[in-house]
Design an enzyme around this catalytic site. Structure first.
Site, mmCIF file in Angstrom:
data_model
loop_
_atom_site.group_PDB
_atom_site.id
_atom_site.type_symbol
_atom_site.label_atom_id
_atom_site.label_comp_id
_atom_site.label_asym_id
_atom_site.label_seq_id
_atom_site.Cartn_x
_atom_site.Cartn_y
_atom_site.Cartn_z
ATOM 1 N N ASP A 15 0.779 -1.247 0.000
ATOM 2 C CA ASP A 15 0.000 0.000 0.000
ATOM 3 C C ASP A 15 0.812 1.299 0.000
ATOM 4 O OD1 ASP A 15 -1.847 -2.008 0.290
ATOM 5 O OD2 ASP A 15 -2.835 -1.186 2.053
ATOM 6 N N ASP A 53 -4.657 -0.890 -1.527
ATOM 7 C CA ASP A 53 -5.984 -0.717 -0.971
ATOM 8 C C ASP A 53 -6.842 -0.201 -2.125
ATOM 9 O OD1 ASP A 53 -6.933 -1.220 1.614
ATOM 10 O OD2 ASP A 53 -6.954 0.896 2.177
ATOM 11 N N HIS A 55 -10.655 0.508 -2.594
ATOM 12 C CA HIS A 55 -11.992 0.540 -2.019
ATOM 13 C C HIS A 55 -13.035 1.133 -2.968
ATOM 14 C CE1 HIS A 55 -10.402 -0.595 1.824
ATOM 15 N NE2 HIS A 55 -9.809 0.551 2.088
ATOM 16 N N SER A 61 -15.597 1.093 5.882
ATOM 17 C CA SER A 61 -14.605 1.647 6.808
ATOM 18 C C SER A 61 -14.559 3.175 6.766
ATOM 19 C CB SER A 61 -13.212 1.091 6.496
ATOM 20 O OG SER A 61 -12.650 1.715 5.352
ATOM 21 N N HIS A 76 -10.536 6.835 1.646
ATOM 22 C CA HIS A 76 -9.169 6.738 1.116
ATOM 23 C C HIS A 76 -9.097 5.652 0.062
ATOM 24 C CE1 HIS A 76 -9.438 3.661 4.263
ATOM 25 N NE2 HIS A 76 -8.551 2.986 3.546
ATOM 26 N N LYS A 101 -7.064 -5.166 -2.881
ATOM 27 C CA LYS A 101 -7.823 -5.693 -1.734
ATOM 28 C C LYS A 101 -8.742 -4.618 -1.200
ATOM 29 C CE LYS A 101 -4.061 -4.303 1.213
ATOM 30 N NZ LYS A 101 -4.720 -3.153 1.815
ATOM 31 N N GLU A 108 -13.948 -4.986 5.936
ATOM 32 C CA GLU A 108 -12.621 -4.416 6.153
ATOM 33 C C GLU A 108 -11.628 -5.498 5.758
ATOM 34 O OE1 GLU A 108 -10.770 -1.751 6.212
ATOM 35 O OE2 GLU A 108 -11.309 -0.923 8.158
ATOM 36 N N ALA A 136 0.365 0.285 6.341
ATOM 37 C CA ALA A 136 0.906 0.843 7.575
ATOM 38 C C ALA A 136 1.258 -0.312 8.515
ATOM 39 C CB ALA A 136 -0.140 1.739 8.230
ATOM 40 N N CYS A 140 -2.192 -2.815 7.608
ATOM 41 C CA CYS A 140 -2.058 -3.716 6.456
ATOM 42 C C CYS A 140 -0.746 -4.491 6.439
ATOM 43 C CB CYS A 140 -2.283 -2.940 5.166
ATOM 44 S SG CYS A 140 -4.021 -2.451 5.008
HETATM 45 C C1 VGL Z 1 -4.694 0.650 5.825
HETATM 46 C C2 VGL Z 1 -6.153 1.698 7.232
HETATM 47 C C3 VGL Z 1 -7.176 1.550 6.333
HETATM 48 C C4 VGL Z 1 -3.303 0.182 5.556
HETATM 49 C C5 VGL Z 1 -5.708 0.483 4.908
HETATM 50 O O1 VGL Z 1 -2.888 0.116 4.383
HETATM 51 O O2 VGL Z 1 -2.587 -0.114 6.546
HETATM 52 N N1 VGL Z 1 -4.928 1.243 6.995
HETATM 53 N N2 VGL Z 1 -6.935 0.925 5.163
HETATM 54 ZN ZN ZN Z 2 -8.342 0.961 3.623
#
Ligand code: VGL
Ligand code: ZN
Length: 195
Positions: A15, A53, A55, A61, A76, A101, A108, A136, A140
């Protein structure tokens, strides 16, 4: 300790998208610091996977008053928007595989293995060890590393190539502790790239 890199090693870059970097909708502080490290790592692996990510605009979320925790994030990485693009400085063009994903509006999904064929894709390429970098640490990266371990891979997290949301402060370090408890090993790019 990771010993020398081997042909059966894979790098999973999690990500590294505009929305998770400074200026983005869900910016991870100092997330940009990992980009040169990730780019160096990419030159050393024959098998390179990027997750993203991805979405829908109505993902569960997303919250108008985000708490920056599970199921309460600012919107996001909406599919086909600039925020979902890989950061222009990361060498995503080197990816052998891109795994999307979080496309189910009702779930989530932090892990690159959740609801994807990533485990079988890696197994088909005889991958034994996976090295995880990206964003992060506490979401993830953690979920992806734990799922890689559960799928039977030997797993390393590259600590100088990850950054966390870290809310509350300490969550990112706690995530690394949890990973070690689960049998994931921690290493650094310096350790991996020496000699
Ligand atoms: C993530 C929060 C929401 C990540 C993804 O990539 O860690 N964190 N969606
Ligand atoms: Zn996300």
């Amino acid at each position: 300790m990771s010993a020398c890199l081997q042909p059966s090693d894979a790098l999973i870059v999690v990500d590294v998208q505009r929305d998770f970097l400074p200026g983005g909708a869900l910016a991870v502080s100092h997330g940009d610091q990992i980009i040169p490290v990730v780019n160096r790592l990419l030159t050393r692996f024959s098998c390179k996977v990027f997750t993203r990510d991805w979405h829908p605009a109505d993902h569960l979320s997303f919250s108008a008053q985000p708490a920056f925790t599970d199921k309460s994030w600012p919107p996001h990485c909406v599919q086909n928007t600039p925020g979902a693009e890989f950061h222009p400085d990361v060498r995503a063009d080197l990816a052998d595989r891109i795994v999307s994903k979080g496309a189910d509006p009702k779930q989530e999904a932090y892990s690159g293995f959740q609801g994807t064929d990533l485990a079988s894709w890696l197994q088909a390429r005889m991958v034994k060890r996976v090295f995880v970098a990206g964003l992060a640490t506490d979401y993830c990266v953690k979920a992806t590393a734990l799922d890689a371990k559960a799928a039977g891979f030997s797993v390393f997290v590259v600590t100088d190539a990850v950054r966390g949301v870290d809310q509350p402060a300490g969550s990112a370090a706690a995530a690394l502790d949890d990973l070690e408890q689960a049998g994931v090993r921690l290493t650094t790019s310096q350790e991996m790239l020496k000699t």
